[in-house]
Design an enzyme around this catalytic site. Structure first.
Site, PDB file in Angstrom:
ATOM      1  N   HIS A 147       0.842  -1.197   0.000  1.00 30.75           N
ATOM      2  CA  HIS A 147       0.000   0.000   0.000  1.00 30.75           C
ATOM      3  C   HIS A 147       0.879   1.249   0.000  1.00 30.75           C
ATOM      4  O   HIS A 147       1.975   1.259   0.581  1.00 30.75           O
ATOM      5  CB  HIS A 147      -0.945   0.004   1.203  1.00 30.75           C
ATOM      6  CG  HIS A 147      -0.250   0.173   2.523  1.00 30.75           C
ATOM      7  ND1 HIS A 147      -0.134   1.403   3.156  1.00 30.75           N
ATOM      8  CD2 HIS A 147       0.390  -0.709   3.331  1.00 30.75           C
ATOM      9  CE1 HIS A 147       0.527   1.245   4.293  1.00 30.75           C
ATOM     10  NE2 HIS A 147       0.862  -0.015   4.425  1.00 30.75           N
ATOM     11  N   HIS A 149       0.897   5.793  -1.524  1.00 30.30           N
ATOM     12  CA  HIS A 149       0.346   6.849  -2.381  1.00 30.30           C
ATOM     13  C   HIS A 149       1.090   6.858  -3.719  1.00 30.30           C
ATOM     14  O   HIS A 149       1.898   7.747  -4.005  1.00 30.30           O
ATOM     15  CB  HIS A 149       0.457   8.203  -1.683  1.00 30.30           C
ATOM     16  CG  HIS A 149      -0.343   8.304  -0.425  1.00 30.30           C
ATOM     17  ND1 HIS A 149      -1.663   7.906  -0.347  1.00 30.30           N
ATOM     18  CD2 HIS A 149      -0.021   8.755   0.818  1.00 30.30           C
ATOM     19  CE1 HIS A 149      -2.122   8.113   0.879  1.00 30.30           C
ATOM     20  NE2 HIS A 149      -1.143   8.615   1.602  1.00 30.30           N
TER      21      HIS A 149
END
Length: 362
Positions: A147, A149
């Site tokens: 995970h 951005h």
């Protein structure tokens, strides 16, 4: 007395015979050299074939040892799965990721955070290659939940046979921008002591809109489209129609499931049904756990209707909202075929297919 050397002249016939003998000798020598080179080539090819067979045998033996070793064995199924959650900022991504962290020990998988410098969502070409190699070949970490951005990355461009499973969550564009605006100034209850970039700026979102500030400009809405569009230059050209269409294409073709912040529980429930290897127990944890509901932006004030109306006049909002509505429609379609509601509770549908007319008969 004259002592100069006497030259003995060879008869012409003998000269011709000597020259002929030399030519024959040279021809014979060249022929032998050619045969030696051919023999050398055959020997080199034989050695090469032998080395190849040795390597193949060694790989076969290594593969058998790995297959028989419970510590290092990986099946071609669930234990080889990789999920990538390229989380969009301020979409409840931390709340959802906490569920993955809470379950990884119990469900036996690894969670890895992709921490990019300054949260840059675009990787360099060399980092793309490194990341793809890590995700596909880092066997000790599989099964894995990555995970971070980072914008969508197409693994097929790198010759990968088995792609990871992409999932994501998106949010109403204005709600996401408002949350991010106050987050930069006041942080949240996840790490309340951390100093934020805009800390000390007391201006409300409405005041920012009235003053036509840069932190609340329509251009700041342009985030969810490029995150789904990916690592193409056009994705990051604010207001690009091509980027919008590419984001839509990727959502339906590259993502297994895209949920909504406003309906996160339904998203978690469907993930548990589709990927129990990772999310077994996720729904109950979401309902009862504390961590999954922890992160809330501090001092957030809802914008006025006037501020919302001003943002909605921009072409950028219309495009981001179109993408959001597209994702909403797709999510509702998937949910309608997966769950049913009864007495205010959602229930997963049982398996609705079976096999018959199986031939040949044994």
């Amino acid at each position: 007395m004259n002592t100069s050397p006497v030259r003995v002249m060879m008869p012409p016939k003998l000269q011709l015979l000597a020259l002929l003998a030399f030519a024959v000798a040279m021809f014979f020598l060249e022929n032998q050299i050619q045969k030696l080179e051919e023999s050398k080539g055959k020997l080199e090819r034989a050695i090469a074939r032998h080395e190849v067979r040795e390597i193949e045998q060694r790989h076969t033996q290594d593969g058998l040892r790995e297959r028989d070793s419970p510590a290092s064995a990986l099946s071609e199924g669930e234990d080889d799965l990789v999920i990538i959650y390229n989380r969009v900022p301020k979409t409840a991504s931390t709340s959802f990721t906490n569920i993955a962290y809470d379950l990884c020990g119990k469900n036996h998988y690894h969670v890895l955070h992709i921490n990019t410098t300054k949260n840059n969502p675009v990787m360099s070409i060399q980092d793309q290659v490194r990341f793809v190699k890590n995700v596909t070949e880092w066997r000790e970490m599989k099964p894995a939940f990555y995970h971070g951005h980072v914008s969508f990355l197409d693994f097929t461009k790198f010759g990968v046979k088995r792609k990871p499973i992409y999932i994501n969550v998106i949010r109403d564009p204005i709600e996401r921008l408002v949350s991010y605006y106050y987050f930069l100034r006041f942080g949240d209850d996840y790490r309340p002591g951390l100093r934020r970039r805009k800390q000390g700026d007391k201006k409300t979102f409405d005041e920012c809109v009235s003053a036509v500030g840069s932190d609340c400009a329509p251009e700041k809405l342009w985030l969810q489209i490029p995150f789904f569009c990916g690592h193409y230059s056009e994705c990051w050209n604010v207001g690009s129609q091509w980027a919008l269409e590419q984001a839509k294409y990727n959502l339906v073709n590259e993502y297994m499931l895209v949920g909504l912040t406003e309906e996160l529980e339904d998203f978690v429930m469907m993930l548990e049904a589709a990927l129990p290897r990772f999310f077994k127990g996720a729904t109950e944890l979401y309902k009862t756990g504390k961590k999954s509901h922890l992160r809330k932006t501090s001092e957030k004030k809802p914008p006025t209707k006037e501020s919302i109306a001003r943002l909605q006049q921009s072409a950028i909002w219309k495009m981001e909202n179109e993408f959001y509505e597209f994702a909403l429609e797709q999510f509702q379609f998937v949910r309608a075929h997966a769950v049913r509601e009864k007495d205010g509770e959602l229930y997963l549908l049982a398996q609705n297919f079976f096999y018959e007319k199986i031939y040949p008969k044994n």
